[in-house]
Design a protein around this motif. Structure first.
Motif, mmCIF file in Angstrom:
data_model
loop_
_atom_site.group_PDB
_atom_site.id
_atom_site.type_symbol
_atom_site.label_atom_id
_atom_site.label_comp_id
_atom_site.label_asym_id
_atom_site.label_seq_id
_atom_site.Cartn_x
_atom_site.Cartn_y
_atom_site.Cartn_z
ATOM 1 N N MET A 1 -17.774 26.408 24.300
ATOM 2 C CA MET A 1 -16.792 25.308 25.614
ATOM 3 C C MET A 1 -17.302 23.993 25.537
ATOM 4 S SD MET A 1 -14.990 27.260 27.653
ATOM 5 C CE MET A 1 -14.571 27.694 29.501
ATOM 6 N N ILE A 2 -16.080 23.834 25.276
ATOM 7 C CA ILE A 2 -15.716 21.689 25.027
ATOM 8 C C ILE A 2 -14.948 21.615 26.613
ATOM 9 C CG2 ILE A 2 -15.619 23.017 22.201
ATOM 10 C CD1 ILE A 2 -12.848 21.890 22.222
ATOM 11 N N GLU A 3 -15.603 19.949 26.101
ATOM 12 C CA GLU A 3 -15.297 19.158 27.096
ATOM 13 C C GLU A 3 -13.639 18.269 26.452
ATOM 14 O OE1 GLU A 3 -17.242 16.442 29.558
ATOM 15 O OE2 GLU A 3 -17.640 18.424 30.773
ATOM 16 N N VAL A 4 -12.600 18.345 26.675
ATOM 17 C CA VAL A 4 -11.558 17.144 26.454
ATOM 18 C C VAL A 4 -11.121 16.828 27.430
ATOM 19 C CG1 VAL A 4 -9.259 17.692 25.320
ATOM 20 C CG2 VAL A 4 -11.199 19.585 24.733
ATOM 21 N N ARG A 5 -11.362 15.103 26.985
ATOM 22 C CA ARG A 5 -10.337 14.872 28.514
ATOM 23 C C ARG A 5 -8.856 14.409 27.478
ATOM 24 N NH1 ARG A 5 -11.402 11.495 32.458
ATOM 25 N NH2 ARG A 5 -13.665 12.350 32.173
ATOM 26 N N TYR A 6 -7.999 14.263 28.164
ATOM 27 C CA TYR A 6 -6.378 14.063 28.007
ATOM 28 C C TYR A 6 -6.035 13.512 29.012
ATOM 29 C CZ TYR A 6 -2.087 14.478 25.811
ATOM 30 O OH TYR A 6 -0.400 13.734 25.291
ATOM 31 N N GLN A 7 -5.224 12.023 29.297
ATOM 32 C CA GLN A 7 -4.638 11.065 30.042
ATOM 33 C C GLN A 7 -5.739 11.539 31.012
ATOM 34 O OE1 GLN A 7 -1.350 9.583 29.234
ATOM 35 N NE2 GLN A 7 -0.843 10.181 27.884
ATOM 36 N N ARG A 8 -4.838 11.475 31.823
ATOM 37 C CA ARG A 8 -5.438 12.206 33.516
ATOM 38 C C ARG A 8 -6.780 12.925 33.882
ATOM 39 N NH1 ARG A 8 0.402 13.040 35.635
ATOM 40 N NH2 ARG A 8 0.246 15.591 37.012
ATOM 41 N N TRP A 9 -6.316 14.717 32.190
ATOM 42 C CA TRP A 9 -7.011 15.343 33.045
ATOM 43 C C TRP A 9 -8.874 15.388 31.980
ATOM 44 C CZ3 TRP A 9 -2.155 15.403 31.901
ATOM 45 C CH2 TRP A 9 -1.491 15.824 33.017
ATOM 46 N N LEU A 10 -9.914 16.178 32.884
ATOM 47 C CA LEU A 10 -10.750 16.453 31.867
ATOM 48 C C LEU A 10 -10.365 18.270 31.783
ATOM 49 C CD1 LEU A 10 -13.153 15.905 30.709
ATOM 50 C CD2 LEU A 10 -14.258 16.159 33.228
ATOM 51 N N LEU A 11 -10.587 18.792 30.741
ATOM 52 C CA LEU A 11 -10.005 20.083 31.113
ATOM 53 C C LEU A 11 -11.831 20.089 30.205
ATOM 54 C CD1 LEU A 11 -7.086 19.338 28.928
ATOM 55 C CD2 LEU A 11 -7.223 20.036 30.704
ATOM 56 N N ARG A 12 -11.937 21.668 30.443
ATOM 57 C CA ARG A 12 -12.233 22.174 29.367
ATOM 58 C C ARG A 12 -12.362 23.281 29.198
ATOM 59 N NH1 ARG A 12 -15.507 26.936 32.237
ATOM 60 N NH2 ARG A 12 -15.115 25.646 34.213
ATOM 61 N N ALA A 13 -12.343 23.589 27.589
ATOM 62 C CA ALA A 13 -11.560 24.634 27.169
ATOM 63 C C ALA A 13 -12.473 25.271 26.185
ATOM 64 C CB ALA A 13 -10.566 24.150 25.635
ATOM 65 N N ASP A 14 -11.847 26.762 25.566
ATOM 66 C CA ASP A 14 -13.112 27.997 24.845
ATOM 67 C C ASP A 14 -12.142 27.367 23.406
ATOM 68 O OD1 ASP A 14 -14.423 29.552 23.616
ATOM 69 O OD2 ASP A 14 -14.960 31.138 25.025
ATOM 70 N N PRO A 15 -12.200 26.458 22.836
ATOM 71 C CA PRO A 15 -10.792 27.074 21.479
ATOM 72 C C PRO A 15 -11.157 28.229 20.891
ATOM 73 C CG PRO A 15 -12.516 25.242 21.327
ATOM 74 C CD PRO A 15 -12.719 25.628 22.560
ATOM 75 N N ASP A 16 -12.105 28.969 20.247
ATOM 76 C CA ASP A 16 -12.298 29.637 20.000
ATOM 77 C C ASP A 16 -11.833 31.265 20.427
ATOM 78 O OD1 ASP A 16 -14.225 28.723 17.781
ATOM 79 O OD2 ASP A 16 -15.140 28.685 18.867
ATOM 80 N N ALA A 17 -11.889 31.178 21.640
ATOM 81 C CA ALA A 17 -11.611 32.338 22.388
ATOM 82 C C ALA A 17 -10.307 32.480 22.626
ATOM 83 C CB ALA A 17 -11.821 32.168 23.857
ATOM 84 N N THR A 18 -9.520 30.813 22.703
ATOM 85 C CA THR A 18 -7.817 30.814 22.938
ATOM 86 C C THR A 18 -7.495 31.700 21.626
ATOM 87 O OG1 THR A 18 -8.515 28.924 24.302
ATOM 88 C CG2 THR A 18 -5.864 29.254 22.910
ATOM 89 N N ARG A 19 -8.258 30.649 20.607
ATOM 90 C CA ARG A 19 -7.855 31.496 18.910
ATOM 91 C C ARG A 19 -7.925 32.895 18.984
ATOM 92 N NH1 ARG A 19 -10.635 26.549 17.667
ATOM 93 N NH2 ARG A 19 -9.274 24.873 16.929
ATOM 94 N N ALA A 20 -8.498 33.691 19.456
ATOM 95 C CA ALA A 20 -8.444 34.867 18.688
ATOM 96 C C ALA A 20 -7.652 35.387 20.067
ATOM 97 C CB ALA A 20 -9.964 35.349 19.874
ATOM 98 N N ALA A 21 -7.346 34.967 21.498
ATOM 99 C CA ALA A 21 -6.073 35.561 22.107
ATOM 100 C C ALA A 21 -5.070 35.593 20.801
ATOM 101 C CB ALA A 21 -6.364 34.855 23.324
ATOM 102 N N TYR A 22 -4.131 33.819 20.876
ATOM 103 C CA TYR A 22 -3.516 33.926 19.418
ATOM 104 C C TYR A 22 -3.147 34.514 18.611
ATOM 105 C CZ TYR A 22 -1.768 30.140 22.800
ATOM 106 O OH TYR A 22 -0.966 29.589 24.209
ATOM 107 N N ALA A 23 -4.531 35.101 17.992
ATOM 108 C CA ALA A 23 -4.158 35.818 17.004
ATOM 109 C C ALA A 23 -3.589 37.272 17.134
ATOM 110 C CB ALA A 23 -5.537 35.864 16.325
ATOM 111 N N GLN A 24 -3.504 37.349 18.207
ATOM 112 C CA GLN A 24 -3.208 38.820 18.667
ATOM 113 C C GLN A 24 -1.551 38.867 19.317
ATOM 114 O OE1 GLN A 24 -5.688 41.401 21.450
ATOM 115 N NE2 GLN A 24 -7.587 39.196 21.058
#
Length: 158
Positions: A1-24
């Protein structure tokens, strides 16, 4: 998991799991629908997703060609059309107001942040049309609105 700050949000994201989902996922919502406005959005993706916004999507693991939903709102003049849509990513909103808020009349409205001259983004815990590869995971919905040029060789909708 990584932290991503964008504008007013602080997000926690799992880009590897997200990429694996998009690959399907074999194609985005515009190609699945196939109507003229959706095909126009697909044709204009590279113009719509400015480099900074595309970099954000990439950091989150989102494939910008695999929208969960895209919808045409209205022509707005100057050859531009208003669109909306969303993506999903594995993660959570750690801080920042949800971009989907009650409108006071039993509905919802979006409170997005500018991501370019013709693009706005926001993040919500409220999800819809979640693709099967994301089911059972903690996900966030990235909402967007965009002003998109009409570039396909088909009549513009009224």
């Amino acid at each position: 998991m990584i932290e991503v700050r964008y504008q007013r949000w602080l997000l926690r994201a799992d880009p590897d799991a997200t990429r694996a989902a998009y690959a399907q996922i074999t194609k985005g919502a515009p190609e699945t629908c196939g109507c003229d406005p959706c095909l126009n959005f697909a044709a204009a993706r590279d113009r719509t997703w400015v480099p900074a916004a595309r970099a954000l999507l990439d950091r989150l693991g989102i494939d910008y060609t695999r929208e969960a939903e895209v919808y045409h709102l209205t022509p707005i003049g100057g050859g531009l059309h208003a669109y909306g849509g969303w993506f999903h990513f594995v993660g959570a909103i750690e801080a920042g107001d949800d971009s989907s808020v009650d409108d006071g009349a039993g509905g919802r409205r979006l409170e997005l942040e500018a991501a370019g001259e013709h693009l706005s983004l926001g993040f919500t815990r409220r999800t819809a049309l979640v693709p099967a590869p994301f089911i059972g995971q903690s996900i966030v919905q990235l909402e967007f609105t965009a002003e998109v040029p009409w570039i396909v060789d088909r009549p513009e909708p009224d």
